[in-house]
Design an enzyme around this catalytic site. Structure first.
Site, PDB file in Angstrom:
ATOM      1  N   ARG A   1       0.832  -1.199   0.000  1.00 65.37           N
ATOM      2  CA  ARG A   1       0.000   0.000   0.000  1.00 65.37           C
ATOM      3  C   ARG A   1       0.877   1.263   0.000  1.00 65.37           C
ATOM      4  NH1 ARG A   1      -1.990  -1.348   6.029  1.00 65.37           N
ATOM      5  NH2 ARG A   1      -0.419  -0.222   7.238  1.00 65.37           N
TER       6      ARG A   1
ATOM      7  N   GLU B   1       2.604   2.993   1.862  1.00 61.63           N
ATOM      8  CA  GLU B   1       3.363   3.116   3.102  1.00 61.63           C
ATOM      9  C   GLU B   1       4.766   2.569   2.870  1.00 61.63           C
ATOM     10  OE1 GLU B   1       2.369   2.463   7.840  1.00 61.63           O
ATOM     11  OE2 GLU B   1       0.812   2.327   6.316  1.00 61.63           O
TER      12      GLU B   1
ATOM     13  N   GLU C   1      -1.634  -7.980   9.167  1.00 61.97           N
ATOM     14  CA  GLU C   1      -1.447  -6.862  10.084  1.00 61.97           C
ATOM     15  C   GLU C   1      -2.384  -6.960  11.279  1.00 61.97           C
ATOM     16  OE1 GLU C   1      -1.194  -1.966   9.898  1.00 61.97           O
ATOM     17  OE2 GLU C   1      -2.093  -3.077   8.225  1.00 61.97           O
TER      18      GLU C   1
END
Length: 954
Positions: A455, A457, A739
């Site tokens: 993503r 990030e 996550e």
């Protein structure tokens, strides 16, 4: 004797790495009974060892884990070295010859930073055409770096198998350059050196919450020197200057987050090959940049390479999409062969999961993660250049794959790290969990230890890094990788007066504000102390600890100053804290902070970091610091106990994580230990032996149980298959670590898109417990690098069998156990040559030990037997003093049943009102036969449920 695994600064034959300290290491393997008289290290300037510059002489005490020769290194020089070992009989064994080669060191650069004279709309191509005389070349090197990312070509060929150079580092403070051996690529006469440049991390969109443009700069830059040394001793340098040419290339756009667009119609034929003809109109002159060379430094980044490949399966989804399934969530590229008509546009988008059988990518947030290729009608092997993707699935548009197979493949990109362990158990789901944790590391160890690869990030979160450091170092040989990360961390820390950022390299938006720019939080910033200590224990290299000692000391100094802000109570109660991030026990279901008091978490890490610093000071001989920090750690420990324990030993904070921290870090006062351990046990039971923990509690949970007499609960925690548990994700088909405990819900729907990665390695830290407690392979910090170590396996019938190995820096360690059908325990171990180990065998009496020759010197330790052994292979089978295979019957107590997964499943599936309910604790010691007849059971459980429960005991 076999001398192998020779490394220089923990790298095999490094070229052009920063060599501020030279550390040589090797492993000697030999028959166990053989004795080593001594070893000798010889270093020379030539492969024939005629120009010897260092000879250690034969020494009995040379440390093969970190030998540091006293030599003065010269720039641009290759050093050859070998190891000779002599046994007690005088026979000599020789290693293969290895080498390391220095970079420019302190030499001035003749090359200049150059840049395009205007802003390029597409990714630039840069080249220099030059001629060489017709005389033999002894060696040739290119010293270069490009900002943001580059690839180097000579005479039409890509140089090396490395990608995404120079990598992601703290560009504000240093800029890595690479060294390439191009001796075979040059030719007499005309030559062409070429560079492709891309935005990368330096100037493309990158950062938190959508990212920021031009974090470190707004212009492409390049510096290079091609230095040719001839056999006659003369040298020639082709250096970057304003005679180099630049043109816009076919790479229309390139972004770490968004992917690439490549238009083959914009290709410049033979752009990186020599030609006598005039340059095309597309070429412009580069201009000199006003950037100086002071920040240039030889590389530390381990090269990013292709390490694996997958051939996908084509799926036609219910929505009519063409989707490729690579069967593994991975990080890297997708390639294909394009032999298609001109103008054909082929695009792929990537995702981690399907939803209702259709392609899905919403959890990637703003990252487009696409690749588009526009054909010029010529056959081509198509790949990305300056990006990477995290994916399992790819949706293909623009071409009918049923009509023509384009040969799609998925290539895994990862920092080049040697895998060093393997483990298999009797439980296939646990085996898959082990694989998932390894793939989580593969996907996130790409130059920095990123949180996730897919993503918007992909940053070096320090919390994830320290949590996973020991697991990572069981999986792979990590010291060089972490050395670079810690170098970045230290540079960032120096600018922050001892504090440590949440992410390294630190992301700095233009307004210098925002969450991700934060610094100084427990568990995250403690990477400053945890990672150096883990590396020291695992690899035994004092230089790694010495390099980071100032980092450790400055970080603890920062916490002390924070403590003083609140009165110097030896507690850390100031500033922002993550707490037990993503724990499930918080009062606010929308908050990721968890229910554990953040000041408790911070204060425990205050104690932990100070303790590690004290131990590091002792190792390095800093006596004054060792005494001072030992005293401070004791004061912090006492302050924690005073603040968070009642006078009778009750914890003021009653979350799972609070109990875990007190038990894992030995914070329980001895008078209260029994009571606190019972409370911990009860807390776990009341949750149905399920996880409620987040980033802080989870890594220590299982070991906190195992080291405090609750090993069966630790196994039960591991083996749960329903949410929240590790195996829930496995049962849901995960191929990496998620996550969140419920990143995907039981119905297959993704649980949310705001912060939901399916490749987030932190919770894979359970693997540390699997190696340390299930196999029992543990380092000894007093003799690090496994010169001496512990084998303390803790078997359980819930798993039944486990075996594995760890290729330590001292040799291959093996551990295996099985609980046999008759209830006997069977153990097998391997202790490598030149090492010793303490083996602890559970529930073995001394009388039993005396029946086995290698155990006759054993001593009793509580309910176990311990023995110190030399190198060798050891095996023993015995009947333990307690029953490892209890029959699950209604005569057992609720407590006993809850320790075993099958029985616990029955109770908590058939008695749902007992889940997360303290009522269960009242009946812990009641036999199940009586428990079933209690009104609270009969009134709230259906007859059908009771029948199922009775059937399970039949």
């Amino acid at each position: 004797m076999n001398i192998y695994n020779l490394k220089s600064n923990h790298i095999l034959n490094p070229i052009g790495f920063l060599m501020d300290t030279v550390t040589l290491s090797w492993i000697i393997d030999a028959p166990f009974e053989e004795e080593l008289q001594g070893t000798q290290v010889i270093i020379a300037l030539d492969e024939n060892f005629e120009e010897v510059i260092h000879d250690s002489g034969l020494q009995a005490d040379l440390d093969p884990r970190c030998y540091q020769p006293e030599i003065k290194l010269q720039p641009r020089t290759r050093y050859f070295w070998k190891v000779i070992a002599k046994n007690a009989g005088g026979d000599e064994s020789y290693s293969e010859i290895q080498y390391f080669e220095t970079a420019k060191e302190d030499e001035q650069w003749s090359g200049r930073w150059i840049e395009p004279a205007r802003q390029m709309e597409r990714m630039p191509l840069v080249r220099k055409l030059f001629r060489l005389p017709a005389k033999p070349i002894r060696k040739a090197r290119v010293y270069a770096t490009g900002l943001g990312i580059y690839e180097l070509y000579l005479n039409g060929e890509k140089i090396g198998d490395e990608y995404l150079a120079p990598g992601f580092h703290s560009y504000d403070f240093w800029q890595q350059y690479q060294t390439y051996d191009v001796t075979e690529a040059l030719q007499a006469g005309g030559n062409a050196i070429g560079f492709m440049l891309g935005d990368g991390w330096f100037k493309g969109r990158f950062g938190f919450d959508g990212g920021y443009e031009n974090l470190y700069g707004d212009q492409f830059r390049l510096i290079a020197e091609c230095l040719v040394t001839y056999e006659d001793g003369t040298e020639e340098t082709i250096a970057s200057d304003d005679t180099w040419e630049v043109a816009e290339g076919p790479l229309v756009s390139s972004s770490i987050y968004d992917g690439e667009v490549y238009d083959a119609n914009l290709e410049i034929d033979a752009w990186n090959k020599y030609s006598e003809s005039e340059s095309d109109d597309c070429w412009e002159s580069m201009q000199l940049s006003d950037t100086d060379t002071e920040k240039l430094q030889a590389r530390l980044s381990v090269p990013v390479k292709i390490v694996d490949a997958f051939v996908p399966e084509l799926i036609l989804t219910p929505a009519g999409e063409q989707v490729l399934d690579f069967k593994q969530n991975m990080t890297g590229w997708i390639t294909f062969t394009a032999d298609v008509p001109k103008g054909t546009t082929i695009t792929y988008e990537v995702g981690e999961v399907l939803q209702e059988g259709n392609f899905y990518r919403d959890n990637l947030r703003t990252a487009e993660a696409k690749f588009t290729y526009i054909s010029n009608g010529k056959p081509a092997e198509v790949r990305p250049y300056f990006t990477f993707y995290g994916f399992r699935y790819a949706k293909i548009t623009g071409f009918d794959l049923l009509k023509q197979d384009l040969g799609f493949k998925g290539y895994v990109l990862q920092s080049e790290l040697e895998e060093t362990s393997g483990m298999i158990t009797a439980n296939p789901d646990v085996n898959q969990l082990l694989k998932n944790a390894l793939w989580g590391q593969k996907g996130n160890f790409l130059d920095v230890p990123t949180d996730c690869p897919q993503r918007d990030e992909r940053m070096g979160w320090t919390g994830d890094a320290q949590i996973f450091a020991r697991t990572a170092s069981y999986h792979m040989y990590t010291p060089a990788f972490y050395k670079k990360f810690m170098h970045d961390l230290r540079l960032e820390q120096k600018a922050l007066n001892g504090s440590v950022p949440f992410v390294v390299p630190q992301i700095k938006p233009k307004d210098d504000a925002g969450f991700v720019t934060g610094t100084g939080a427990a568990a995250w910033s403690d990477a400053a102390t945890v990672i150096p200590w883990v590396l020291y224990e695992q690899y035994g290299d004092r230089s790694l600890l010495k390099e980071q000692y100032s980092t450790m000391k400055d970080w603890v100094g920062y916490i002390v100053r924070e403590d003083m802000k609140s009165g110097g109570k030896c507690l850390w109660t100031t500033g922002f804290q993550f707490g037990d991030w993503l724990a499930l026990d918080g009062d606010n279901p929308h908050s990721p902070m968890g229910g554990t008091d953040t000041s408790l978490v911070a204060s425990v890490y205050y104690y932990h970091s100070t303790s590690l610093l004290a131990r590091a000071a002792e190792v390095l001989g800093n006596v004054h610091d060792a005494l001072a920090y030992t005293k401070l750690a004791a004061e912090v420990k006492q302050a924690i106990q005073n603040e968070y324990l009642t006078a009778t030993g009750r914890l003021a904070v009653t979350t799972q994580t609070a109990y875990i921290l007190f038990h894992y870090f030995d914070l329980c006062p001895e008078p209260f230990k029994e009571r606190m351990t019972k409370d911990f046990y009860d807390k776990v039971i009341s949750s149905g032996v399920h996880l409620q923990t987040g980033f802080v509690g989870t890594p220590y949970f299982a070991e906190a149980l195992s080291k405090n007499g609750m090993n069966e609960l630790a196994y039960g925690l591991l083996l749960n298959e329903d949410y929240p548990s590790w195996l829930f994700a496995v049962k849901m088909g995960a191929t990496t670590i998620w996550e969140r405990w419920n990143s995907i819900l039981p119905d297959g729907k993704i649980s949310g898109t705001d912060m939901n990665s399916l490749n987030h390695y932190a919770y894979g830290s359970i693997v540390e417990w699997l190696y340390r407690c299930v196999l029992g392979i543990q380092a000894d910090s007093n003799q690090p690098g496994y010169k001496h170590f512990f084998l303390i396996p803790q078997p359980s019938a819930q798993l039944g069998k486990a075996e594995g190995y760890y290729q330590s820096v001292s040799g291959r360690i093996e551990s295996a156990w099985e609980i046999l059908a008759d209830g006997q325990l069977d153990f097998a171990f391997r202790v490598p040559f030149g090492t010793t180990a303490n083996i602890t065998l559970p529930d073995m009496s001394l009388e039993t030990a005396q029946k086995t020759e290698w155990l006759r010197s054993a001593v009793a330790v509580e309910d176990s037997t311990k023995v110190t052994v030399k190198a060798g292979e050891y095996r023993v089978t015995y009947m333990p003093t307690r029953n490892y295979r209890p029959e699950v019957t209604t005569e057992l107590s609720f407590r006993e049943l809850l320790e075993y997964t099958p029985a616990r499943k029955v109770i908590f599936e058939q008695l749902p009102m007992m889940r997360n309910n303290d009522i269960a604790l009242q009946y812990l010691d009641m036999p199940m036969e009586k428990f079933k007849d209690l009104p609270i059971v009969s009134n709230f459980v259906s007859e059908q449920a009771l029948e199922r429960m009775n059937a399970s005991f039949a």
